[in-house]
Write an enzyme that holds these catalytic residues in place. Structure first.
Site, PDB file in Angstrom:
ATOM      1  N   SER A 165       0.839  -1.204   0.000  1.00  0.00           N
ATOM      2  CA  SER A 165       0.000   0.000   0.000  1.00  0.00           C
ATOM      3  C   SER A 165       0.867   1.244   0.000  1.00  0.00           C
ATOM      4  O   SER A 165       1.951   1.250   0.580  1.00  0.00           O
ATOM      5  CB  SER A 165      -0.868  -0.004   1.269  1.00  0.00           C
ATOM      6  OG  SER A 165      -1.568   1.216   1.411  1.00  0.00           O
ATOM      7  N   HIS A 167      -0.903   4.039   0.856  1.00  0.00           N
ATOM      8  CA  HIS A 167      -1.954   4.832   1.518  1.00  0.00           C
ATOM      9  C   HIS A 167      -2.777   5.611   0.489  1.00  0.00           C
ATOM     10  O   HIS A 167      -3.158   6.753   0.725  1.00  0.00           O
ATOM     11  CB  HIS A 167      -1.364   5.770   2.574  1.00  0.00           C
ATOM     12  CG  HIS A 167      -0.489   5.057   3.569  1.00  0.00           C
ATOM     13  ND1 HIS A 167      -0.983   4.520   4.748  1.00  0.00           N
ATOM     14  CD2 HIS A 167       0.828   4.742   3.532  1.00  0.00           C
ATOM     15  CE1 HIS A 167       0.009   3.924   5.389  1.00  0.00           C
ATOM     16  NE2 HIS A 167       1.120   4.047   4.683  1.00  0.00           N
ATOM     17  N   GLY A 199      -4.743   0.172  -3.570  1.00  0.00           N
ATOM     18  CA  GLY A 199      -4.298   1.335  -4.334  1.00  0.00           C
ATOM     19  C   GLY A 199      -4.761   1.253  -5.778  1.00  0.00           C
ATOM     20  O   GLY A 199      -4.234   0.486  -6.573  1.00  0.00           O
ATOM     21  N   VAL A 201      -7.630   0.196  -7.133  1.00  0.00           N
ATOM     22  CA  VAL A 201      -8.514  -0.883  -7.614  1.00  0.00           C
ATOM     23  C   VAL A 201      -9.887  -0.285  -7.935  1.00  0.00           C
ATOM     24  O   VAL A 201     -10.576   0.229  -7.052  1.00  0.00           O
ATOM     25  CB  VAL A 201      -8.654  -1.993  -6.550  1.00  0.00           C
ATOM     26  CG1 VAL A 201      -9.720  -3.003  -6.972  1.00  0.00           C
ATOM     27  CG2 VAL A 201      -7.316  -2.675  -6.317  1.00  0.00           C
TER      28      VAL A 201
HETATM   29  C1  LIG Z   1      -9.816   9.572   3.031  1.00  0.00           C
HETATM   30  C2  LIG Z   1      -8.824   8.475   3.323  1.00  0.00           C
HETATM   31  C3  LIG Z   1      -8.447   8.210   4.634  1.00  0.00           C
HETATM   32  C4  LIG Z   1      -7.555   7.170   4.923  1.00  0.00           C
HETATM   33  N1  LIG Z   1      -7.245   6.893   6.220  1.00  0.00           N
HETATM   34  C5  LIG Z   1      -6.476   5.825   6.523  1.00  0.00           C
HETATM   35  C6  LIG Z   1      -6.249   5.443   7.881  1.00  0.00           C
HETATM   36  O1  LIG Z   1      -6.742   6.057   8.830  1.00  0.00           O
HETATM   37  N2  LIG Z   1      -5.441   4.377   8.130  1.00  0.00           N
HETATM   38  C7  LIG Z   1      -4.880   3.657   7.093  1.00  0.00           C
HETATM   39  O2  LIG Z   1      -4.169   2.674   7.339  1.00  0.00           O
HETATM   40  N3  LIG Z   1      -5.091   3.998   5.791  1.00  0.00           N
HETATM   41  C8  LIG Z   1      -5.878   5.043   5.488  1.00  0.00           C
HETATM   42  N4  LIG Z   1      -6.116   5.374   4.170  1.00  0.00           N
HETATM   43  C9  LIG Z   1      -5.532   4.555   3.072  1.00  0.00           C
HETATM   44  C10 LIG Z   1      -6.462   3.386   2.697  1.00  0.00           C
HETATM   45  O3  LIG Z   1      -6.489   2.418   3.731  1.00  0.00           O
HETATM   46  C11 LIG Z   1      -6.015   2.685   1.421  1.00  0.00           C
HETATM   47  O4  LIG Z   1      -4.635   2.406   1.496  1.00  0.00           O
HETATM   48  C12 LIG Z   1      -6.281   3.486   0.133  1.00  0.00           C
HETATM   49  O5  LIG Z   1      -7.467   4.226   0.230  1.00  0.00           O
HETATM   50  C13 LIG Z   1      -6.361   2.519  -1.048  1.00  0.00           C
HETATM   51  O6  LIG Z   1      -6.389   3.219  -2.258  1.00  0.00           O
HETATM   52  P1  LIG Z   1      -7.751   3.511  -3.092  1.00  0.00           P
HETATM   53  O7  LIG Z   1      -8.448   4.603  -2.351  1.00  0.00           O
HETATM   54  O8  LIG Z   1      -7.245   3.908  -4.418  1.00  0.00           O
HETATM   55  O9  LIG Z   1      -8.552   2.225  -3.107  1.00  0.00           O
HETATM   56  C14 LIG Z   1      -7.002   6.412   3.860  1.00  0.00           C
HETATM   57  C15 LIG Z   1      -7.396   6.676   2.531  1.00  0.00           C
HETATM   58  C16 LIG Z   1      -8.308   7.689   2.245  1.00  0.00           C
HETATM   59  C17 LIG Z   1      -8.722   7.911   0.822  1.00  0.00           C
END
Ligand SMILES: Cc1cc2nc3c(=O)[nH]c(=O)nc-3n(C[C@H](O)[C@H](O)[C@H](O)COP(=O)(O)O)c2cc1C
Length: 278
Positions: A165, A167, A199, A201
Site C-alpha cells: 500500500s 496509503h 491502491g 482498484v
Molecule cells: C480519506 C482516506 C483516509 C484514509 N485513512 C487511513 C487510515 O486512517 N489508516 C490507514 O491505514 N489507511 C488510510 N487510508 C488509506 C487506505 O487504507 C487505502 O490504502 C487506500 O485508500 C487505497 O487506495 P484507493 O483509495 O485507491 O482504493 C485512507 C485513505 C483515504 C482515501
C-alpha cells in the site's frame, strides 16, 4: 450517466454531486502533485490479460480465506478515516454492508472502538479480534511503503500479514504505483505471510491482475466511500457487488474457475510488453 451507477467510477461522479466540495476533495485527493495517486490507477491500465480457452468455467468460485477468515471474494474494505463525513451512519453502515457482502472491513485504530460499540458482531470486529492475538506490533497488518525491504522488515517483526500500500497516494508523492511493485514484495516475503494489496482498484480486471501478480486479496478504499456517500449502506454494497461481478466475468473469460487458477502467466506487464518488441 443513468441514475443508477453501473460501475465503480460512476459512484465517484454521484459522490461528487452529493458531497460538499471540501469533503469530496478530502476523500479524493492525494499528496502534493498527486502523481502517485494517478499512477495507482494508470499502472493497472498498462497490464494486459492473457485469456485461456477450452476451460470449463460453468462454475466460478471466488471464495478465499484471509488470515483464517472466510470471505466470498478476494475483495476487502480498506481503512479510510471519517466515514461520517460521507454519510451520517458512517463506518457502521460500511461495516454492515461488508457483512451483507460476506467480506471484511479492515479497521483503522480510530474506528475500532466506534464499531465495537455499535456493531460488535460485525465481521470487521471479528476479523480484528482474530488477528489481534497474532500481532507483535500494533499495526498487525502492516501497510508496507511499497518496497520489498520494508516488507522483509515487517515479516521479521512478526506481522500477521503485509498490505502492499502507499496509503492511496496520500503520503509520499512519487512513491511507485502499488501494482508496479507488488511482485517484488511477493518475492521478498516468499510466502511467509499473506500479502494483501491496495491502491487504485476500480475494476474486476484490476483485482484479477493483482491476484495474478501474487496478492491474496485486495482492499478497496475510495470507491467504498463514494458508494457510502451516494447511497449509504446500499451504495457500499453495490460497489462491492459490482467488483465481485466484474471479477467473476474476468475469471470466466480468462479461463479461471477458481482463484488458484489465476497465475502469473495470465498477465503481461508493461515491462514484458516492451521486451517482446525488442
Ligand atoms: C480519506 C482516506 C483516509 C484514509 N485513512 C487511513 C487510515 O486512517 N489508516 C490507514 O491505514 N489507511 C488510510 N487510508 C488509506 C487506505 O487504507 C487505502 O490504502 C487506500 O485508500 C487505497 O487506495 P484507493 O483509495 O485507491 O482504493 C485512507 C485513505 C483515504 C482515501
Amino acid at each position: 450517466m443513468a441514475t443508477e451507477p453501473v460501475n465503480v467510477n460512476e459512484f465517484q461522479e454521484l459522490a461528487k454531486k452529493i458531497l460538499p466540495k471540501m469533503y469530496y476533495d478530502f476523500y479524493t485527493g492525494g499528496a502534493e502533485d498527486q502523481h502517485t495517486l494517478k499512477q495507482n490507477v494508470e499502472a493497472f491500465q498498462r497490464i494486459l490479460l492473457r485469456p485461456r480457452v477450452l476451460v470449463d468455467v460453468s462454475r466460478i468460485d471466488m471464495s478465499t480465506t484471509v488470515l483464517g477468515f472466510k470471505i466470498s471474494a478476494p475483495i476487502m474494505i480498506a481503512p479510510t478515516a471519517m466515514h461520517q463525513l460521507a454519510h451520517p451512519e458512517g463506518e457502521v453502515a460500511t461495516a454492515r454492508a461488508a457483512d451483507a457482502c460476506n467480506t471484511i472491513m479492515v479497521l483503522s485504530f480510530s474506528s475500532t472502538r466506534t464499531i465495537e460499540q455499535v456493531a460488535a458482531s460485525c465481521n470487521a470486529v471479528r476479523f480484528y479480534q482474530m488477528i489481534a492475538p497474532k500481532l507483535k506490533n500494533l499495526e498487525g497488518l502492516m501497510p508496507t511503503e511499497v518496497d520489498f525491504v520494508s516488507a522483509r522488515k515487517a515479516v521479521e517483526a512478526g506481522v500477521a500479514g503485509v498490505i502492499v500500500s502507499n496509503h492511496g497516494g496520500r503520503q509520499l508523492d512519487f512513491s511507485p504505483a502499488t501494482v508496479s511493485v507488488l511482485e517484488e514484495v511477493v518475492h521478498a516475503v516468499g510466502g511467509k505471510v499473506p500479502i494483501l494489496f491496495d491502491g487504485g482498484v476500480r475494476r474486476g480486471t484490476d483485482i484479477f491482475k493483482a491476484l495474478a501478480l501474487g496478492a491474496q486479496a485486495v482492499l478497496v478504499g475510495r470507491p467504498v466511500v463514494y458508494g457510502l456517500a451516494a447511497m449509504g449502506q446500499n451504495g457500499v454494497r453495490s460497489v462491492i457487488e459490482m467488483l465481485k461481478n466484474e471479477l467473476e466475468l474476468t475469471m470466466a473469460l480468462s479461463g479461471c474457475p477458481t482463484l488458484k487458477d489465476i497465475t502469473r502467466s495470465h498477465v503481461r506487464t508493461a515491462h514484458e510488453s516492451f521486451h517482446s518488441k525488442l
